[in-house]
Design a protein around this motif. Structure first.
Motif, PDB file in Angstrom:
ATOM      1  N   ARG A  37       0.866  -1.190   0.000  1.00 25.42           N
ATOM      2  CA  ARG A  37       0.000   0.000   0.000  1.00 25.42           C
ATOM      3  C   ARG A  37       0.896   1.231   0.000  1.00 25.42           C
ATOM      4  NH1 ARG A  37      -4.358   0.865   4.277  1.00 25.42           N
ATOM      5  NH2 ARG A  37      -2.837   0.021   5.749  1.00 25.42           N
ATOM      6  N   SER A  39       0.032   4.374   0.380  1.00 22.23           N
ATOM      7  CA  SER A  39      -0.417   5.408   1.325  1.00 22.23           C
ATOM      8  C   SER A  39      -1.483   4.819   2.233  1.00 22.23           C
ATOM      9  CB  SER A  39      -0.981   6.619   0.568  1.00 22.23           C
ATOM     10  OG  SER A  39      -2.073   6.226  -0.247  1.00 22.23           O
ATOM     11  N   ASP A  40      -1.880   5.580   3.284  1.00 23.33           N
ATOM     12  CA  ASP A  40      -2.811   5.034   4.262  1.00 23.33           C
ATOM     13  C   ASP A  40      -4.190   4.763   3.685  1.00 23.33           C
ATOM     14  OD1 ASP A  40      -3.476   7.658   3.928  1.00 23.33           O
ATOM     15  OD2 ASP A  40      -3.684   8.118   6.057  1.00 23.33           O
ATOM     16  N   GLY A  42      -4.484   3.877   0.417  1.00 23.27           N
ATOM     17  CA  GLY A  42      -4.192   3.217  -0.852  1.00 23.27           C
ATOM     18  C   GLY A  42      -4.787   1.814  -0.920  1.00 23.27           C
ATOM     19  N   LYS A  72       0.688   4.639  -8.655  1.00 19.03           N
ATOM     20  CA  LYS A  72       1.144   5.313  -7.433  1.00 19.03           C
ATOM     21  C   LYS A  72       2.415   4.665  -6.902  1.00 19.03           C
ATOM     22  CE  LYS A  72      -3.350   6.986  -5.777  1.00 19.03           C
ATOM     23  NZ  LYS A  72      -4.385   6.856  -4.715  1.00 19.03           N
ATOM     24  N   ASP A  80      11.635   7.492  -0.726  1.00 22.58           N
ATOM     25  CA  ASP A  80      10.240   7.602  -0.307  1.00 22.58           C
ATOM     26  C   ASP A  80       9.851   6.403   0.550  1.00 22.58           C
ATOM     27  OD1 ASP A  80      10.039   9.927  -1.704  1.00 22.58           O
ATOM     28  OD2 ASP A  80       8.814   9.129  -3.341  1.00 22.58           O
ATOM     29  N   TYR A  83       3.593   3.063   2.658  1.00 26.29           N
ATOM     30  CA  TYR A  83       2.858   3.015   3.923  1.00 26.29           C
ATOM     31  C   TYR A  83       2.868   1.620   4.538  1.00 26.29           C
ATOM     32  CZ  TYR A  83      -0.891   3.624   7.315  1.00 26.29           C
ATOM     33  OH  TYR A  83      -1.623   3.675   8.478  1.00 26.29           O
TER      34      TYR A  83
END
Length: 294
Positions: A37, A39-40, A42, A72, A80, A83
């Protein structure tokens, strides 16, 4: 949070990401996958493990941009943080249960279609390092879509390339090359000798016809149904598939299955269930050019 420590663009739409994940790297095995994932909020994206390095504490995934979520992940840069990365999940390849002395006497033929070269790599590497005879076919539509060629050459006895348009290697589909190698016994072997097992990973239609070719040749074959997975835990039911007349889930019962037993027509129909929603999401995200590739 999981840090991206190395990123490489392999083709215009395919990226390699090495992720810092010591615990996963220490327990990963060929054939398994991760849930990523970015992002939180995602989407959970199942991705087969391409490589793992316990000493470095990292795992590698190869991702093809096919929609919003994969885009993404691919747009993240070195340094980077992703998450969440969960795994390893799924069952390891069957040969992991065999003793090394038996592996040294076995002969494998791997057939990788497009991005399928990524999950083939750790399997070929594991077997080759333990003395097995390993031939690998990488097939793609054209030379620009061939990935991991140099790396694959280091972990197999022979590497064969074929492209639909003949722009690299032999012209034609992988099944024709499969038949020739099996009938000739593979490079460096006596005529009439055979492989003990074939492993095919790639687009569903490729695996279907590779299985038909293997059956014609009397060659056992394993395929990976990783492209069906969504949730990765068996809860969503999206990866249901009929195997030997029984309902199974690619994520928890696989992702690898004996090819003769798989209902590929059902699996290909299942792949189209969310096609309209995926296409609409691509349009809304400005990725509508991807719709023409499906």
């Amino acid at each position: 949070m999981y840090k991206i420590i190395k990123k490489e663009q392999l083709t215009p739409l395919i990226y390699s990401l090495e992720i810092e994940a010591p615990r996963i790297a220490g327990s990963a095995q060929p054939g398994q996958f991760l849930i990523v994932r970015p992002s939180d909020n995602g989407e959970r994206t199942p991705l087969t493990i391409c490589d793992y390095d316990p000493q470095r504490g990292s795992v590698r995934i190869v991702v093809q941009i096919a929609g919003v979520s994969s885009n993404k992940i691919c747009m993240a840069q070195e340094g980077d943080l992703l998450y969440d990365v969960a795994g390893p999940l799924g069952k390891p390849s069957d040969f992991m249960e065999l003793p090394e002395e038996e592996l040294r006497s076995r002969r494998y033929l791997f057939v990788a279609g497009g991005v399928g070269a990524a999950p083939v790599y750790p399997q070929a590497k594991y077997l080759f390092e333990r003395g097995a005879y390993v031939d690998v076919i990488i097939g793609a539509r054209n030379k620009d879509l061939i990935i991991m060629e140099d790396e694959m050459r280091k972990v197999c006895s022979n590497l064969y390339i074929c492209t639909d348009d003949g722009s690299k290697g032999e012209k034609g589909v992988v099944t024709l090359l499969m038949e020739r190698l099996c009938n000739n016994g593979g490079a460096g072997n006596s005529v009439g000798s055979k492989y003990d097992m074939c492993v095919a990973i790639g687009p569903m239609v490729m695996m279907k016809f590779a299985t038909l070719a293997a059956k014609k040749l009397g060659l056992p074959i394993t395929v990976s149904l990783n492209t069906l997975m969504v949730d990765g835990t068996g809860m969503c039911g999206a990866c249901r598939v009929s195997v030997a007349g029984q309902t199974m889930f690619a994520c928890v019962d696989g992702p690898e299955f004996y090819g003769y037993d798989v209902d590929f027509d059902e699996a290909m129909r299942r792949q189209t269930l969310y096609k309209k929603q995926e296409q609409q999401a691509n349009v809304e995200a400005g990725l509508d050019f991807l719709n023409s590739r499906k």
